[in-house]
Every structure is written in structure tokens, then in C-alpha cells.
Design an enzyme around this catalytic site. Sequence first.
Site, PDB file in Angstrom:
ATOM      1  N   ASP A  82       0.889  -1.144  -0.002  1.00 46.65           N
ATOM      2  CA  ASP A  82      -0.101   0.077   0.110  1.00 46.65           C
ATOM      3  C   ASP A  82       0.938   1.344   0.172  1.00 46.65           C
ATOM      4  OD1 ASP A  82       0.584  -0.464   2.636  1.00 46.65           O
ATOM      5  OD2 ASP A  82      -0.701   0.843   3.491  1.00 46.65           O
ATOM      6  N   GLU A 149      -0.058  -0.916   5.232  1.00 46.26           N
ATOM      7  CA  GLU A 149       1.064  -0.859   6.538  1.00 46.26           C
ATOM      8  C   GLU A 149       1.015   0.831   6.949  1.00 46.26           C
ATOM      9  OE1 GLU A 149       4.916   0.946   7.608  1.00 46.26           O
ATOM     10  OE2 GLU A 149       3.813   1.439   5.929  1.00 46.26           O
TER      11      GLU A 149
END
Length: 482
Positions: A82, A149
Amino acid sequence: MLDLKTLDLNNNQNKVFEYFKEICAIPHGSGNMEKIADYCKNFAQKHSFQYIRDNSNNLVIFKNGTLGLENAQPIILQGHIDMVCQCESDTVIDFEKDGLEIYNEGDFIKAKGTTLGGDNGIAVAYIMTILSSTDIPHPPIEAIFTTDEEIGLLGANALDTSILKAKKMINLDSESDDILTVSCAGGQDTVLKLPFTTQEKSGAVITLTIDGLLGGHSGVEINKGRVNANILMARILNHLLCTCEFNIVSVNGGTKLNAIPSSSTAQIITNNQSAVIEELNNYRNTLYAELKSRENDISIDYKVDNYTALCLDDNSTTNLLNLLNIVPNGIMEMSAEIEGLVETSLNLGVLKTNQNTVSLAFALRSSKKSAMKYLENRLISVAKTVGATCDVSGYYPPWEYNENSPLREIYKKCYKEQNGCDIKVEAIHAGLECAVFSSTIKDLDCISVGPNMFDVHTPKEKLSISSAVKTFNLLLKVLSEL
């Protein structure tokens, strides 16, 4: 458009940037993981790798060791899939559907008007290149691509690590090629919610906008003196309320807890437009003089309309400004053990007006659990003084320094052979997934490395091409020695 034809790259180095380009073309902001997870799954299937995809869209891909290294101890190569999605105010993009427009400028790769996602797309590109190559020596690899994350290490926390055999791990989520990271702060998200009552009022509606601040990562850049747009907005409104009467209609700023907000907007309604505007102009000049040396592009602008608006009543307006002006923000403590290391901090990353509450969302960080708990309790106490609630989520532990790390010594040795000097070994005031894996995998020997990236989590983000190549070559050297 990204064009690397003029660079002197070998086949595997070219592959790194080809994969990176493909990753950038796929929407992969935090919370929007399906398409990028599909991409990783299709990669594994294309190369006939064994893989596991869990309910959080984490992927673990397994590859055997190359000739002569089949029986070596396996190693984890890990990065997150991400990215933080931020854009310039004049950039039109739907991060849920659109890819990034990336290009190279000199030694740097950038994205037009948006964050680049080098954090952590370059890690995924490194790992895919190594997995897909037929001529890179390496031990057995357990490649981990984690999700979300950037919003609390959610994927790493959800991953079932019992499926892993490796006791060594290289996390590729650092941002300086001459720094070997060996410890990090823990963190958590804390949200204060202040209820308010409203009234209907007619008058001049002034929309005040702060923009152009540097922003940046709320961990590694919290010590650089960058101005938090939400805190600055609170300061301006508090100053105006000392001499002028108005009610707040809304305040909103920032989009990510772990990014220092670079912009913030407030709407106020007043029956004394001339007094508010005069005081605002005077105070704006004062702030420009104070802040220009560290925020060169700061912009404080306003526009005026006249209409009837639903606004916070007098008591709610005062309550909100009291809360905004007493909450702590920024560095709380410096480390007594490690010179120059921030020990404890918090960042008011998102300020948002909802239907009947205003929420203040903070990212808390500390290398000491007790210090972070104390900071949480401070926020709870502040919230109680104005009748706000406090919600805590997304906790992850600190990653503590491992005195006995063979992997660290191998990386240091390879770096010195490559560069003729010693690498700097440091702890950082930011969250890394190493903290989660070190807490769930017993006796894990872990390090974090990465190429040079600048202005991460901002639309000015850029990745050094030469550094990316240098770090990739060093990674290959380390793998061959394992």
C-alpha cells in the site's frame, strides 16, 4: 512518462523499474488493496511459485534456493503493497481508480502532482525481480507482501506467521541507502471526538485555507520543524476569537494520521466581517514573518460569502478551540540513550468535522511502551476537560535492538566492500513492520534497508534511480553470502 533507456542498466536492474512502473499503474492506496493483491497473485501464478493469500490480502510467495544454496537457511524479504495517497490541490485524480503518472527527472523518479509510492513500491519491485530472475544466487526465499502498513501495520498484524520457517528477515522499507535500521518506535492511533450543538446563523461566511506547507512523514520528519497545518489553523482561530466574535461552521485538515498535514481549511460565520478580515490580514503577515524561513511556500488565504449557515453554537465553538489549543503535538521527549533520536511524539494528522462531532486523529509513537501509555493518558485527560471521548486502536510494539545479529554484520560487511566505508547503524522514530514480525517470530534476526527517497508521503516525493540500483546490487551481494 518514465523513460530509462538512456541509463546504463543491466537486465535485472531494468526489471526493477519495469515492475515499479507496473505497480504505479495500479491503484494501491491504503484500504484499496484488492487490485494490487491480484497483481501479486498473478505474478506468483505466472512463475509457478507456491503462494498464500490471506483474508487481509497479504501474500506470501515461496521460492527454493538456487543451485548450491538449496539447503541454506531461508530468508524473508518483505515490503508492503500500500501507499499513502496525497496530491497537489490542483491535481485531479481518483486514487481509488487511477494509477500514477510517473516520470524521471535527472536521477529521480517522481509522480505528476501526487505521492510516488516509492514507499514501498520499490521494495515490491526488488523482490519480484529477485524471484523472477534465473541468474541471481539466493537461499530459499519467503517473500512477504503486506497490506495497509500505512494505516497501522494492519496487514502485518493480521498475518499468520506460523506458515514461515525463516529466522532472518530483510525489510525493505527504509529510505536512506547509507543507513542500516536496527530498531524502531512502536505506535498507536488515538482519536478524540468532541460532540457539539449547532445553531442557525446568518452573516459573512469566511473560508480560511492554509496550504503549501511541507508536510511529511510524522515519524522520521517530526524533528525537522515542519508546521502542522491543523495546529496552525487552531492558532489562527484562537487568535481571532480573542478580539472578534464568530462561530465555527467546520474545520477539516489532513488525510493520513502518519502524515504531517500540509493543508487545513476552516469555515467561520460572523456578523462583523470587517473586524475579522482586518485582524486576519494583520495576523497573517505576522505568521508569514515568523514561519517563512522554514515554510517557504506557506499560503494563508480566505474568501467571503454571505448566507445562512448551520454552525457550532457559542459554547461549542469555544470548547473546540480550547481543545485544539491544549492538545499536545510534535516531539514530547528525546532519547537519553541514543543521541538525536526522538523517543516520544504525536501528530494531529486528521481534523474532521462530522454531523455532530469534530474528530482529532493522532498518530502516537514511542520507543518505550510506558511513555506511549502516558501520552495516551494525557490525551484522555485533555478530552475529559471538554467532554470529548478518546478511542485507541492500531497498536504495534517497538522493535528493540538485537545485540547479537549475524544478518546485521553480513550487511555491514557487504556495504563496506561495496562503498569503502562503514554504513551508519541507527534506530528510527517511525513504525516498521519489523516490530510486528519480531514480536511474533521467535528469535527473528531482522534489519531494514532501502534506497534514498525524499519528501515521502507528500506530492514532492522522489526516488533516486542511482541509489535504487546501488541498494539492489547490495541486496544481491548479501543474498549470495547467505
